[in-house]
Design a protein around this motif. Sequence first.
Motif, mmCIF file in Angstrom:
data_model
loop_
_atom_site.group_PDB
_atom_site.id
_atom_site.type_symbol
_atom_site.label_atom_id
_atom_site.label_comp_id
_atom_site.label_asym_id
_atom_site.label_seq_id
_atom_site.Cartn_x
_atom_site.Cartn_y
_atom_site.Cartn_z
ATOM 1 N N THR A 9 -0.799 25.669 -43.959
ATOM 2 C CA THR A 9 0.072 26.830 -43.825
ATOM 3 C C THR A 9 0.914 26.679 -42.558
ATOM 4 O O THR A 9 0.568 25.933 -41.647
ATOM 5 C CB THR A 9 -0.718 28.150 -43.781
ATOM 6 O OG1 THR A 9 -1.480 28.208 -42.569
ATOM 7 C CG2 THR A 9 -1.659 28.262 -44.980
ATOM 8 N N CYS A 33 3.033 25.242 -47.251
ATOM 9 C CA CYS A 33 3.610 26.573 -47.424
ATOM 10 C C CYS A 33 4.029 27.143 -46.075
ATOM 11 O O CYS A 33 3.447 26.837 -45.037
ATOM 12 C CB CYS A 33 2.644 27.512 -48.153
ATOM 13 S SG CYS A 33 0.962 27.553 -47.511
ATOM 14 N N ALA A 34 5.059 27.959 -46.124
ATOM 15 C CA ALA A 34 5.602 28.601 -44.929
ATOM 16 C C ALA A 34 6.668 29.590 -45.384
ATOM 17 O O ALA A 34 7.043 29.620 -46.556
ATOM 18 C CB ALA A 34 6.208 27.572 -43.971
ATOM 19 N N LEU A 61 5.709 31.190 -48.406
ATOM 20 C CA LEU A 61 4.603 32.118 -48.166
ATOM 21 C C LEU A 61 4.730 32.743 -46.792
ATOM 22 O O LEU A 61 4.790 32.035 -45.778
ATOM 23 C CB LEU A 61 3.257 31.395 -48.266
ATOM 24 C CG LEU A 61 2.027 32.257 -47.926
ATOM 25 C CD1 LEU A 61 1.867 33.392 -48.917
ATOM 26 C CD2 LEU A 61 0.766 31.405 -47.850
ATOM 27 N N VAL A 63 2.370 34.701 -44.568
ATOM 28 C CA VAL A 63 0.925 34.973 -44.561
ATOM 29 C C VAL A 63 0.608 36.436 -44.295
ATOM 30 O O VAL A 63 -0.525 36.878 -44.520
ATOM 31 C CB VAL A 63 0.181 34.076 -43.548
ATOM 32 C CG1 VAL A 63 0.260 32.613 -43.973
ATOM 33 C CG2 VAL A 63 0.717 34.266 -42.127
ATOM 34 N N VAL A 69 -1.227 35.478 -50.502
ATOM 35 C CA VAL A 69 -1.950 34.310 -49.992
ATOM 36 C C VAL A 69 -2.837 33.662 -51.050
ATOM 37 O O VAL A 69 -2.700 32.465 -51.336
ATOM 38 C CB VAL A 69 -2.745 34.668 -48.726
ATOM 39 C CG1 VAL A 69 -3.646 33.500 -48.304
ATOM 40 C CG2 VAL A 69 -1.794 35.031 -47.580
ATOM 41 N N ALA A 90 -0.663 28.699 -39.691
ATOM 42 C CA ALA A 90 0.442 29.632 -39.482
ATOM 43 C C ALA A 90 0.136 30.600 -38.343
ATOM 44 O O ALA A 90 -0.947 31.170 -38.266
ATOM 45 C CB ALA A 90 0.714 30.413 -40.769
ATOM 46 N N GLN A 120 -6.417 34.104 -45.074
ATOM 47 C CA GLN A 120 -6.361 32.698 -45.491
ATOM 48 C C GLN A 120 -7.756 32.096 -45.588
ATOM 49 O O GLN A 120 -8.048 31.316 -46.507
ATOM 50 C CB GLN A 120 -5.514 31.905 -44.495
ATOM 51 C CG GLN A 120 -4.048 32.284 -44.465
ATOM 52 C CD GLN A 120 -3.349 31.689 -43.264
ATOM 53 O OE1 GLN A 120 -3.102 30.486 -43.204
ATOM 54 N NE2 GLN A 120 -3.019 32.525 -42.285
#
Length: 250
Positions: A9, A33-34, A61, A63, A69, A90, A120
């Motif tokens: 992440t 993902c970000a 994504l 978070v 998530v 993240a 997460q």
Amino acid sequence: MARQKILITGASSGLGAGMARAFAAKGRDLALCARRLDNLEALKAEIAQSHPNVTVAIAALDVNDHDQVPKVFTELAEQLGGIDRVIVNAGIGKGARLGSGKSWANKATIETNLVSALVQIESALEMFTSAGSGHLVLISSVLGNKGMPGVKAAYAASKAGVSSLGESLRAEYATGPIRVTVVEPGYIESEMTAKSATTQLMVDNETGVRAMVGAIEREAGRAVVPAWPWIPLVALLKVLPPRFARYFAS
């Protein structure tokens, strides 16, 4: 055990992107993902050119959108045919001196770095429990070892919380089947540290990421990286009176 399928992440820049490049060089497949999908697309293209045999799945994504998530984790796992390792990376470095009237900045830091990290963690553990194994990696910070004055107060508290969650999980899964690693980076060049004044303790992104990936690959329970000078500095930080913490908080 080689973890072939790795989810990261916060992978659009900084340490997340650096780890993605390092794991790709080892031939690992990646789920990235970000929030910034354009950055992820550029990173995916870069990795495809350098390592054409590596599969890279990407997804947008935030978070802090907690309902998304587990959905995104599941979608990425389906694209790769499973996930062996999740790196909860993240985070943000916002903050203001407590009592300065900028509670929004501190609230955002706690929510992103700790509350969203918990979401997460829950999603990753559910995935690993179903699969029967997995490696959970939590990216904390050396600043989680001491309360920090000034603008780093909320950040340090959030990372202390992440480290505590990691310690709890290491006890929970002491005999497996899930492995847990808490990584505590020192000052490593990234977007988050770009404005830090503590440049004499800063290492470049490549050096810092190499140390992080080494600790992750060893599946160490806890790792302060880079080892020098941060292992002795963390030991010192823990015993110093609180007023001296300001020298680490600039």
